[in-house]
Design a protein around this motif. Structure first.
Motif, PDB file in Angstrom:
ATOM      1  N   HIS A 272       0.786  -1.235   0.000  1.00 58.89           N
ATOM      2  CA  HIS A 272       0.000   0.000   0.000  1.00 58.89           C
ATOM      3  C   HIS A 272       0.821   1.290   0.000  1.00 58.89           C
ATOM      4  O   HIS A 272       0.430   2.251  -0.634  1.00 58.89           O
ATOM      5  N   ASP A 273       1.922   1.363   0.683  1.00 61.23           N
ATOM      6  CA  ASP A 273       2.721   2.593   0.737  1.00 61.23           C
ATOM      7  C   ASP A 273       4.045   2.474  -0.008  1.00 61.23           C
ATOM      8  O   ASP A 273       4.880   3.372   0.075  1.00 61.23           O
TER       9      ASP A 273
ATOM     10  N   GLU B 217       4.916   5.400  -2.418  1.00 63.66           N
ATOM     11  CA  GLU B 217       5.066   6.681  -1.721  1.00 63.66           C
ATOM     12  C   GLU B 217       6.360   6.737  -0.923  1.00 63.66           C
ATOM     13  O   GLU B 217       6.986   7.787  -0.822  1.00 63.66           O
TER      14      GLU B 217
ATOM     15  N   TRP C 135      -4.451  -0.472  -6.100  1.00 62.39           N
ATOM     16  CA  TRP C 135      -3.094  -0.029  -5.753  1.00 62.39           C
ATOM     17  C   TRP C 135      -2.846   1.400  -6.231  1.00 62.39           C
ATOM     18  O   TRP C 135      -2.297   2.226  -5.509  1.00 62.39           O
TER      19      TRP C 135
ATOM     20  N   THR D  30      -2.322   4.874  -3.701  1.00 58.67           N
ATOM     21  CA  THR D  30      -1.025   5.547  -3.751  1.00 58.67           C
ATOM     22  C   THR D  30      -1.264   7.046  -3.925  1.00 58.67           C
ATOM     23  O   THR D  30      -1.858   7.473  -4.909  1.00 58.67           O
TER      24      THR D  30
END
Length: 135
Positions: free
Chosen positions: A68-69, A72, A107, A111
């Protein structure tokens, strides 16, 4: 139900790959970054199970929680496009090929792009039920 142990086993290679990339990265609390990704994956799976997601959907939210991250918080020197290719390659979609498009959409929605306001981000997240579960 497939069970979290089966899902974890299926995604072991992906987890090992992410652990290698993020080995020197700490989360906001100062813990190893993989602990955060694993926590979100397991919490997403548990929540999904509690609301009656099927095996395919549980697999999707578990993997989505793992990644998920990742875009980032990509470590300096890592290529985001290469990460996307590697992650999608390492996910065992042969178990649930029909969920690949759903995963890709979720996804990208979860983001947060640079320069995007939090309000814009949440509006985008709300467009996919799986990204809402993980968020």
């Amino acid at each position: 139900m497939m069970g979290i142990d089966k899902v974890k086993a299926e995604t072991l290679v992906l987890r090992m790959y992410l652990a290698d990339i993020y080995r020197d990265v700490l989360d906001k609390a100062g813990n190893g970054y993989m602990a955060h990704l694993n926590y979100v994956a397991e919490a997403s799976y548990s929540f999904g199970d509690s609301i009656g997601l099927n095996d395919e959907e549980l697999h999707l939210v578990y993997v989505l929680g793992l990644v998920h991250d990742t875009l980032e918080d990509l470590p300096t020197g890592q290529d985001g496009e290469a990460l996307i290719c590697e992650i999608t390659y390492r996910i065992p979609w042969y178990f649930f090929p029909s969920m690949y498009t759903e995963f890709s959409d979720a996804w990208m929605r979860i983001t947060r792009n640079k320069g995007m306001s939090y309000s814009q981000y949440l509006d985008r997240v709300k467009g996919n039920k799986y990204s809402c579960i993980v968020k």
